[in-house]
Scaffold this motif. Structure first.
Motif, PDB file in Angstrom:
ATOM      1  N   ALA B  45     -26.757 -18.509  -5.232  1.00  0.00           N
ATOM      2  CA  ALA B  45     -27.904 -17.743  -5.721  1.00  0.00           C
ATOM      3  C   ALA B  45     -29.063 -17.835  -4.739  1.00  0.00           C
ATOM      4  CB  ALA B  45     -28.329 -18.260  -7.099  1.00  0.00           C
ATOM      5  N   GLY B  46     -29.359 -19.054  -4.260  1.00  0.00           N
ATOM      6  CA  GLY B  46     -30.444 -19.226  -3.302  1.00  0.00           C
ATOM      7  C   GLY B  46     -30.210 -18.415  -2.042  1.00  0.00           C
ATOM      8  N   GLY B  47     -29.005 -18.543  -1.502  1.00  0.00           N
ATOM      9  CA  GLY B  47     -28.684 -17.812  -0.281  1.00  0.00           C
ATOM     10  C   GLY B  47     -28.749 -16.308  -0.485  1.00  0.00           C
ATOM     11  N   PHE B  48     -28.280 -15.859  -1.638  1.00  0.00           N
ATOM     12  CA  PHE B  48     -28.258 -14.423  -1.918  1.00  0.00           C
ATOM     13  C   PHE B  48     -29.678 -13.852  -1.965  1.00  0.00           C
ATOM     14  CE2 PHE B  48     -28.158 -10.922  -5.082  1.00  0.00           C
ATOM     15  CZ  PHE B  48     -27.342 -10.054  -4.383  1.00  0.00           C
ATOM     16  N   ILE B  49     -30.601 -14.603  -2.589  1.00  0.00           N
ATOM     17  CA  ILE B  49     -31.988 -14.129  -2.673  1.00  0.00           C
ATOM     18  C   ILE B  49     -32.592 -14.008  -1.272  1.00  0.00           C
ATOM     19  CG2 ILE B  49     -34.302 -14.669  -3.547  1.00  0.00           C
ATOM     20  CD1 ILE B  49     -32.694 -14.161  -5.894  1.00  0.00           C
ATOM     21  N   VAL B  50     -32.343 -15.024  -0.438  1.00  0.00           N
ATOM     22  CA  VAL B  50     -32.867 -14.970   0.929  1.00  0.00           C
ATOM     23  C   VAL B  50     -32.324 -13.742   1.647  1.00  0.00           C
ATOM     24  CG1 VAL B  50     -33.029 -16.178   3.139  1.00  0.00           C
ATOM     25  CG2 VAL B  50     -33.045 -17.481   1.017  1.00  0.00           C
ATOM     26  N   ALA B  51     -31.007 -13.543   1.544  1.00  0.00           N
ATOM     27  CA  ALA B  51     -30.387 -12.429   2.261  1.00  0.00           C
ATOM     28  C   ALA B  51     -30.889 -11.083   1.759  1.00  0.00           C
ATOM     29  CB  ALA B  51     -28.862 -12.511   2.106  1.00  0.00           C
ATOM     30  N   GLU B  52     -31.141 -10.988   0.458  1.00  0.00           N
ATOM     31  CA  GLU B  52     -31.584  -9.711  -0.113  1.00  0.00           C
ATOM     32  C   GLU B  52     -33.043  -9.406   0.237  1.00  0.00           C
ATOM     33  OE1 GLU B  52     -30.236  -7.167  -2.498  1.00  0.00           O
ATOM     34  OE2 GLU B  52     -28.641  -7.863  -1.160  1.00  0.00           O
ATOM     35  N   LEU B  53     -33.876 -10.461   0.257  1.00  0.00           N
ATOM     36  CA  LEU B  53     -35.313 -10.227   0.389  1.00  0.00           C
ATOM     37  C   LEU B  53     -35.809 -10.156   1.824  1.00  0.00           C
ATOM     38  CD1 LEU B  53     -36.878 -12.336  -2.509  1.00  0.00           C
ATOM     39  CD2 LEU B  53     -36.478  -9.878  -2.402  1.00  0.00           C
ATOM     40  N   LEU B 108     -22.602 -13.020  -8.975  1.00  0.00           N
ATOM     41  CA  LEU B 108     -23.089 -12.995  -7.587  1.00  0.00           C
ATOM     42  C   LEU B 108     -22.048 -12.412  -6.644  1.00  0.00           C
ATOM     43  CD1 LEU B 108     -24.922 -16.417  -7.519  1.00  0.00           C
ATOM     44  CD2 LEU B 108     -25.980 -14.212  -7.093  1.00  0.00           C
ATOM     45  N   THR B 109     -20.790 -12.821  -6.797  1.00  0.00           N
ATOM     46  CA  THR B 109     -19.776 -12.290  -5.882  1.00  0.00           C
ATOM     47  C   THR B 109     -19.554 -10.804  -6.152  1.00  0.00           C
ATOM     48  OG1 THR B 109     -18.104 -13.117  -7.375  1.00  0.00           O
ATOM     49  CG2 THR B 109     -18.500 -14.395  -5.411  1.00  0.00           C
ATOM     50  N   ARG B 111     -21.928  -8.755  -6.892  1.00  0.00           N
ATOM     51  CA  ARG B 111     -23.023  -8.090  -6.178  1.00  0.00           C
ATOM     52  C   ARG B 111     -22.807  -8.130  -4.671  1.00  0.00           C
ATOM     53  NH1 ARG B 111     -27.456  -6.615  -8.957  1.00  0.00           N
ATOM     54  NH2 ARG B 111     -27.379  -7.148 -11.160  1.00  0.00           N
ATOM     55  N   ILE B 112     -22.296  -9.257  -4.178  1.00  0.00           N
ATOM     56  CA  ILE B 112     -22.072  -9.365  -2.737  1.00  0.00           C
ATOM     57  C   ILE B 112     -20.898  -8.496  -2.325  1.00  0.00           C
ATOM     58  CG2 ILE B 112     -21.421 -10.954  -0.890  1.00  0.00           C
ATOM     59  CD1 ILE B 112     -22.881 -13.152  -2.468  1.00  0.00           C
ATOM     60  N   GLY B 113     -19.895  -8.435  -3.193  1.00  0.00           N
ATOM     61  CA  GLY B 113     -18.714  -7.628  -2.898  1.00  0.00           C
ATOM     62  C   GLY B 113     -18.025  -8.128  -1.647  1.00  0.00           C
ATOM     63  N   THR B 114     -17.631  -7.195  -0.783  1.00  0.00           N
ATOM     64  CA  THR B 114     -16.949  -7.599   0.448  1.00  0.00           C
ATOM     65  C   THR B 114     -17.914  -7.685   1.621  1.00  0.00           C
ATOM     66  OG1 THR B 114     -16.404  -5.293   0.719  1.00  0.00           O
ATOM     67  CG2 THR B 114     -14.698  -6.690  -0.211  1.00  0.00           C
ATOM     68  N   PRO B 209     -23.145 -20.468  13.703  1.00  0.00           N
ATOM     69  CA  PRO B 209     -22.021 -19.607  14.110  1.00  0.00           C
ATOM     70  C   PRO B 209     -21.258 -18.937  12.967  1.00  0.00           C
ATOM     71  CG  PRO B 209     -21.464 -21.921  14.382  1.00  0.00           C
ATOM     72  CD  PRO B 209     -22.848 -21.875  13.875  1.00  0.00           C
ATOM     73  N   THR B 210     -21.610 -19.174  11.718  1.00  0.00           N
ATOM     74  CA  THR B 210     -20.959 -18.453  10.629  1.00  0.00           C
ATOM     75  C   THR B 210     -21.482 -17.016  10.652  1.00  0.00           C
ATOM     76  OG1 THR B 210     -21.701 -20.420   9.506  1.00  0.00           O
ATOM     77  CG2 THR B 210     -20.198 -19.021   8.306  1.00  0.00           C
ATOM     78  N   PRO B 211     -20.643 -16.013  10.330  1.00  0.00           N
ATOM     79  CA  PRO B 211     -21.124 -14.634  10.422  1.00  0.00           C
ATOM     80  C   PRO B 211     -22.244 -14.304   9.436  1.00  0.00           C
ATOM     81  CG  PRO B 211     -18.878 -14.737   9.560  1.00  0.00           C
ATOM     82  CD  PRO B 211     -19.208 -16.081  10.063  1.00  0.00           C
ATOM     83  N   GLY B 212     -22.298 -14.941   8.295  1.00  0.00           N
ATOM     84  CA  GLY B 212     -23.356 -14.642   7.330  1.00  0.00           C
ATOM     85  C   GLY B 212     -22.928 -15.074   5.953  1.00  0.00           C
ATOM     86  N   LEU B 213     -23.741 -14.714   4.968  1.00  0.00           N
ATOM     87  CA  LEU B 213     -23.435 -15.108   3.597  1.00  0.00           C
ATOM     88  C   LEU B 213     -22.394 -14.150   3.029  1.00  0.00           C
ATOM     89  CD1 LEU B 213     -24.782 -17.090   1.311  1.00  0.00           C
ATOM     90  CD2 LEU B 213     -25.539 -14.923   0.393  1.00  0.00           C
ATOM     91  N   ASP B 214     -21.277 -14.697   2.568  1.00  0.00           N
ATOM     92  CA  ASP B 214     -20.321 -13.844   1.865  1.00  0.00           C
ATOM     93  C   ASP B 214     -19.802 -14.590   0.643  1.00  0.00           C
ATOM     94  OD1 ASP B 214     -18.570 -15.674   2.799  1.00  0.00           O
ATOM     95  OD2 ASP B 214     -17.558 -14.363   4.213  1.00  0.00           O
ATOM     96  N   ARG B 215     -18.807 -13.995  -0.017  1.00  0.00           N
ATOM     97  CA  ARG B 215     -18.391 -14.576  -1.290  1.00  0.00           C
ATOM     98  C   ARG B 215     -17.699 -15.920  -1.118  1.00  0.00           C
ATOM     99  NH1 ARG B 215     -15.175  -9.692  -3.494  1.00  0.00           N
ATOM    100  NH2 ARG B 215     -15.211 -11.034  -5.308  1.00  0.00           N
ATOM    101  N   THR B 216     -17.323 -16.286   0.115  1.00  0.00           N
ATOM    102  CA  THR B 216     -16.672 -17.581   0.300  1.00  0.00           C
ATOM    103  C   THR B 216     -17.674 -18.707   0.538  1.00  0.00           C
ATOM    104  OG1 THR B 216     -16.458 -17.282   2.672  1.00  0.00           O
ATOM    105  CG2 THR B 216     -14.643 -16.488   1.334  1.00  0.00           C
TER     106      THR B 216
END
Lengths: 359, 296
Positions: B45-53, B108-109, B111-114, B209-216
């Motif tokens: 949830a924390g990561g998702f908010i950062v990525a969205e905002l 959350l997943t 909303r994030i989808g793929t 080096p991770t590509p970004g926030l995803d469902r994993t």
């Protein structure tokens, strides 16, 4: 009311036998899944519900049962190994194998408590997934491998050869339904025996107060390890049945979510009892099927990919909410609700000791 | 040797991030005796908010919002679920948090989808060279931030009134309540702090080096479970030690993958759990956990 109880059980038995003649194969398959899940849930309810040991590794033992059966029963071909044993023997040995796997883990299961055990068993899931994906010759790797159908005295639990009974064609779903019902009855009967007798009381004492149990002469570590093995064997049996129903084992099925499913089942149904495990298993495994089948008619549930809740997502959210709601409002689970309703109908006040032991 | 140093440094920095997550886990366990299986969802949830905002309000404001949101979510779970639960057994409380986790992670997943969401961090893919050893800048920042946060927390735990209340509640809740410690407040603040730490960890799990926030990303948080356990569930320094052990183990096992090929592919993800089991066999309460003594 023993007579009333006998009538209810007789009705359930008759319904179980008659069902394959009337239900369509979709519901039969869903029912077989639910019954297989119920066997697994009874196992984990003995462990977590009755003895108070949190296990998040139940899916691992399902996998040992499923893959054990496949490896023991299959003839070696291509890159895949197999022992080609007679299938009933393979099924029995697969259950024993799951028990042995539980026994191997028992030095840990007998010593760790609460959260420590919960997360140690979580390790089983990750290790198990690793093995399932990597031990190709045994497990078939990513794609899994086909499951040889069970054959008892020439009676094959598959669509082929087809049997027609009273004008109803008996395919795999119909045959497996009867097999699953029989196995579930056996598993439930045995677990009830364990819970109602001396071992059950010892298990509940360990759950309620371990030190007190030890002081009263319960061999705590031995019981804890023993229940762990027993619950693993239930998991193994559920795994064999699931493999027979799927006709193909897939490694990704036996992941952490599956373990969580089983914990959700026993909480929703009611902790520590056989009936609770069965009700919870039916709820958790039938919910996605029902939502999937009637998704067009249901509000909020949309087809996958259209932006709304897919049936699978909706069922996950619903049962997550159900777990929370049950713990907050129905400490006895759905089974406790049924007991409460029965008492309210008969106008009797609950006896405090009754409500305690019903948990 | 250079590879080894690189792997070690990377392991320590990712281990520091695991330690942040494990620390939150331990704080919650100490304050409310709940094993919080919903920790992964707080993190996501924390990561998702950062990525969205971040495209709208900038990275730093988004980070602050993400941290605040995760802290709020943690406090909400405590207030709405844990506090109201009449469950007698700790296993049941743990299972409730699983229920909460399933609901939150599913939403959350969904909303994030793929998608793979960028975090909009200012460090990008720059690399720092320390002699022959090179390491991503994000890893250095992660190490510094995690070290600063953990030190601050441990100091606060030791010297502030809040820390004293927390330790008193963990030691003996009933006595602490009689001495005037408000247990409900301690528990609420513990959940909020844990949520905030998880959000910071989410940032560092999802940057280069991770590509970004995803469902994993939530499943990466799973590695903090063995970290908390092998350090000892009720030990804050144990969380730190456990995080470092898990991080270094994972980094080395992944880095020497080819030499370890007989163990199968992806051994890096499993190695922390193997280490945990070995440690638990020797010390059932973790390295620094309190052994439960019963006198009869």
């Amino acid at each position: 009311m023993p007579a009333f109880k006998a009538i209810v059980w007789a009705a359930v038995a008759v319904a179980a036998v008659v069902a394959p003649f009337y239900l369509e194969s979709f519901w039969l398959t869903a029912g077989v899944f639910a019954m297989a899940a119920a066997i697994g849930a009874i196992g984990i309810n003995l462990l977590t519900g009755a003895t108070g040991q949190l296990s998040m590794g139940h899916a691992f033992f399902l996998a040992v049962g499923a893959y054990g059966y496949v490896y023991l029963a299959a003839e070696p071909e291509g890159g895949l190994g197999g022992l080609g044993l007679p299938t009933p023997l393979a099924a029995v040995l697969a259950v024993a194998l799951a028990g042995a796997a539980g026994g191997l883990f028992s030095p840990i299961a007998g010593r760790l408590k609460g959260a420590y055990l919960g997360i140690a068993t979580l390790a089983l899931i990750f290790l198990g997934q690793h093995v399932l994906f990597n031990a190709g010759p045994v497990t078939g790797g990513y794609n899994g491998r086909p499951v040889p159908p069970l054959e008892i005295f020439g009676f094959v639990f598959a669509d082929d050869p087809q049997v027609v009974l009273l004008g109803v064609p008996f395919g795999a779903a119909e045959k497996l339904w009867l097999l699953a019902a029989a196995l579930l009855a056996l598993a439930a009967w045995f677990a009830r025996g364990v819970l109602a007798d001396r071992p059950g009381r010892a298990m509940n004492t360990i759950r309620d107060h371990e030190t007190a149990a030890g002081v009263m002469g319960v061999p705590v570590a031995r019981y804890r390890a023993g229940v762990f093995v027993l619950s693993s064997m239930y998991g193994g049996l559920a795994g064999v049945l699931l493999a027979l129903t799927f006709q193909q084992t897939v490694p990704s099925y036996f992941d952490m979510l599956r373990s969580l499913d089983y914990l959700a089942m026993i909480v929703i149904g009611g902790l520590g009892s056989v009936g609770g495990a069965v009700i919870g298993a039916a709820f958790v495994s039938l919910l996605p099927e029902v939502l999937g089948r009637y998704s067009e008619a249901l509000p909020l549930v949309a087809a996958p990919g259209s932006g709304g809740f897919s049936p699978a997502e909706a069922s996950r959210v619903l049962y997550g909410i159900a777990v929370v709601a049950v713990v907050l409002f129905l400490p006895g689970g759905l089974l406790g609700l049924a007991a409460r309703a029965r008492r309210a109908l008969s106008g009797r006040l609950p006896h405090p000791s009754k409500s305690r032991s019903a948990r | 040797m250079t590879t080894f140093a690189e792997l070690l440094l990377n392991g320590v920095s990712i281990g520091a991030v695991y330690a942040l997550i494990a620390l939150g886990f331990v704080i919650i366990f100490k304050a409310s005796e709940v094993v919080n299986f919903a920790h992964a969802s707080l993190l996501l949830a924390g990561g998702f908010i950062v990525a969205e905002l971040h495209p709208r309000i900038g990275f730093w404001a988004a980070l602050a919002a993400g941290i605040a949101a995760a802290a709020l979510l943690g406090a909400l779970i405590e207030f709405c679920v844990i506090r109201r639960s009449k469950a007698a057994s700790h296993s049941v409380l743990a299972i409730v948090t699983i229920g909460v986790d399933i609901v939150l992670v599913t939403e959350l997943t969904r909303r994030i989808g793929t998608d793979v969401l960028a975090m909009g961090d200012p460090w990008g893919s720059r690399v720092v060279h320390l002699g022959p050893v090179s390491i991503a800048q994000t890893r250095v920042v992660a190490l510094v931030v995690a070290a600063a946060l953990i030190t601050t927390f441990l100091l606060a735990f030791k010297y502030t009134g809040w820390g004293v209340a927390m330790r008193a509640a963990a030691e003996d809740g009933e006595t602490a309540a009689l001495m005037g410690v408000r247990l409900s407040r301690v528990s609420l603040s513990a959940w909020a702090v844990a949520g905030a730490l998880a959000a910071v960890a989410a940032l560092f799990l999802a940057v280069f080096p991770t590509p970004g926030l995803d469902r994993t990303t939530a499943s990466a948080a799973m590695k903090a479970f063995p970290a908390a356990i092998l350090g000892g569930l009720d030990s804050t320094t144990g969380a730190l030690v456990g995080g470092l052990i898990v991080g270094v183990t994972e980094s080395l096992a992944t880095g020497y993958q080819s030499e370890l090929s007989f163990l199968g592919r992806g051994i890096g993800d499993v190695a922390p759990f193997l280490v945990m089991i070995v440690i638990l066999l020797v010390r059932p309460a973790g390295l620094l956990g309190t052994r439960e003594l019963t006198r009869v």
